[in-house]
Write a protein that holds these residues in place. Structure first.
Motif, short mmCIF file in Angstrom:
data_model
loop_
_atom_site.label_atom_id
_atom_site.label_comp_id
_atom_site.label_asym_id
_atom_site.label_seq_id
_atom_site.Cartn_x
_atom_site.Cartn_y
_atom_site.Cartn_z
N ARG A 91 1.06 -1.25 -0.03
CA ARG A 91 0.02 -0.13 0.02
C ARG A 91 0.86 1.18 -0.01
NH1 ARG A 91 -2.40 -3.14 4.16
NH2 ARG A 91 -2.19 -1.62 5.88
N ALA A 92 0.39 2.20 -0.86
CA ALA A 92 1.03 3.47 -0.84
C ALA A 92 0.36 4.54 -1.23
CB ALA A 92 2.42 3.22 -1.85
N THR A 93 0.80 5.90 -1.44
CA THR A 93 0.31 7.20 -1.82
C THR A 93 -0.99 7.38 -1.46
OG1 THR A 93 -0.85 5.72 -3.63
CG2 THR A 93 1.44 6.46 -4.08
N ILE A 94 -1.19 7.07 -0.08
CA ILE A 94 -2.48 7.52 0.74
C ILE A 94 -3.48 6.90 -0.11
CG2 ILE A 94 -3.90 9.26 1.76
CD1 ILE A 94 -1.72 11.17 1.37
N LEU A 146 1.91 8.04 8.07
CA LEU A 146 2.84 9.00 7.51
C LEU A 146 3.67 8.68 6.18
CD1 LEU A 146 3.60 11.11 10.62
CD2 LEU A 146 1.86 11.75 8.88
N TRP A 147 3.67 7.34 5.99
CA TRP A 147 4.17 6.92 4.76
C TRP A 147 3.15 6.89 3.68
CZ3 TRP A 147 9.37 6.45 5.12
CH2 TRP A 147 9.88 6.33 6.38
N GLY A 148 2.03 7.10 3.85
CA GLY A 148 0.97 7.04 2.86
C GLY A 148 0.23 5.66 2.80
N GLU A 149 0.69 4.78 3.79
CA GLU A 149 -0.08 3.48 3.66
C GLU A 149 -1.55 3.66 4.39
OE1 GLU A 149 3.43 0.14 4.19
OE2 GLU A 149 2.99 1.40 5.82
#
Length: 460
Positions: free
Chosen positions: A83-86, A347-350
């Motif tokens: 998962r990434a990029t919100i 805060l990593w966007g996951e």
């Protein structure tokens, strides 16, 4: 002897490429704890999740690099392991690499699609709430530099969503993707080459987002993609040169993606404070674009701010709460969207764990108040009421709202949004109509989540 020398040279070339890949992984790893590369504040959970985040981009790099645009297949661009990029916790993100100089045909089949046309579906399994195909000329983050977000660097050459998709009575459909639309063609079509700002853009990444409201009954579609004429060509075997290129490309993707999104979060989104000349200043805001315990106004930002679904209106911010605090998020829609979702991310966007926790609640899973507003409550502990969005115990993270409109409404009819921080003990006073939820109901909701996530991300 000559053959042995050639083989030894190939061994060394591949070893060198592998070493280069490992070096790129090391540079990607630096973004987890080097302050110069804008990581989230260092603590046990952020560091642990940062290394998981890195592994996700390594996985993505492998899958993307080994894909062949002349022999494409749909795969999950984002899944529970990367998962990434919100990302949208209500979505399945699919992607197929193509070469827009060629023509392709997508064939699909969905369950009951009547809600795509504003009709009432029958009881039982139905298609996703909303589906959109988008063909882009580039992939956000691949350069590793924020400069790639300059207008015109990449574009969508075409989009097609479920409000326009021609579907047969049995739920089947096909889509032609080509550099030019054939004369007298009247079926589903996506253009794969387009000129913008005097630059010809070739579609390279076909994405499909399937958005879900009813996690108990909506299911993913069946999809295939074939290049027209591929059946007449035999795919050549892998060469040592190509294998070496693949190894280096895997490392490059992982390194550049982590570096880009760290900088994007800190500088473009201003997650940790305003940046001189940043987006908040350009928009005339007196606070960071991602404010603390608040959200930015609904906006239609897209490729210019790192990507995003072209039919969405977005809003976002961060929460920073202790055990005795909560946020109440309130929205009202003048024009009802095709999809509405509220989600939390680290805060990593996951996106936060949405299988074991209600870390997201969409328009179907929530309950509206008598005054027509939708209200979510964000806090660490279960307040015992409906519409609780769990932080999973993470003190500091992102809030994200998505409203999907196939036809953009006039700005004066955009959704309203209000965020209020309250004491945990005051939640019920602020939400007097909120229904009490039992522990058994929470358990039943978790079981629906577990089952849906298995269906959504199945690999067989």
């Amino acid at each position: 002897m000559a053959q042995e020398q050639t083989t030894d040279a190939l061994k060394q070339q591949l070893r060198s490429a592998f070493d280069d890949m490992i070096q790129s992984f090391q540079e990607a790893r630096d973004a987890i704890d080097n302050p110069a590369l804008y990581p989230p504040p260092a603590n046990e959970r952020n560091l642990a999740e940062g290394y998981r985040y890195l592994l996700g981009f390594m996985l993505s790099g492998i899958e993307r690099t080994l894909a062949d645009p002349l022999y494409p297949r749909f795969r999950r661009a984002i899944q529970t392991t990367n998962r990434a990029t919100i990302d949208n916790a209500d979505a399945v993100y699919l992607m197929a690499e193509i070469d827009g100089n060629h023509s392709y045909r997508v064939r699909g089949k969905a369950a009951d699609t009547r809600h795509w046309r504003g009709e009432t579906p029958a009881d039982g399994i139905t298609a996703p709430q909303y589906v959109i195909f988008e063909l882009s000329s580039g992939y956000a983050g691949d350069s590793g530099k924020l400069s790639e977000m300059q207008p015109g660097t990449r574009i969508n050459t075409s989009t097609l969503d479920s409000s326009e998709l021609l579907v047969a009575d049995d739920g089947s459909f096909d889509i032609l993707i080509a550099p030019e639309k054939p004369a007298n063609y009247s079926g589903n079509f996506m253009l794969s080459k387009r000129t913008s700002r005097d630059v010809e853009h070739v579609g390279r990444y076909l994405t499909c987002r399937e958005l879900f409201h009813d996690w108990a009954n909506q299911d993913v579609m069946d999809l295939e993609i074939l290049r027209i004429g591929c059946e007449n060509e035999v795919k050549p075997p892998l060469s040592a040169r190509e294998a070496a290129e693949h190894l280096r490309e895997v490392g490059r993707i992982a390194r550049n993606q982590v570096h880009f999104w760290n900088a994007f979060n800190a500088i473009t989104l201003e997650t940790y404070g305003q940046v001189p000349g940043g987006i908040s200043e350009k928009m005339g805001m007196d606070r960071p674009f991602m404010p603390v315990n608040d959200m930015n106004p609904p906006n239609a930002l897209g490729l210019a701010t790192g990507g995003g679904q072209s039919s969405n209106i977005y809003a976002g911010g961060t929460y920073l709460l202790d055990d005795n605090e909560a946020l109440i998020i309130e929205t009202k829609t003048v024009i009802e969207p095709a999809f509405i979702g509220f989600h939390l991310a680290n805060l990593w966007g996951e996106s936060l764990d949405f299988e074991s926790y209600p870390s997201n609640i969409n328009g179907h899973l929530m309950e509206s108040d008598p005054d027509g507003y939708r209200r979510w409550v964000v806090c660490h502990r279960d307040p015992g009421i409906a519409n609780w969005v769990s932080t999973t115990g993470l003190p500091h993270g992102y809030t994200s709202m998505r409203w999907t409109y196939p036809t953009p409404p006039p700005k004066e009819h955009w959704p309203t949004l209000k965020v209020e921080k309250v004491a945990f003990e005051d939640i019920r006073k602020k939400l007097p109509h909120a229904r009490t939820v039992s522990e058994q109901e929470r358990a039943d909701q978790r079981l629906i989540r577990h089952r849906h996530v298995q269906r959504r991300y199945r690999q067989y």
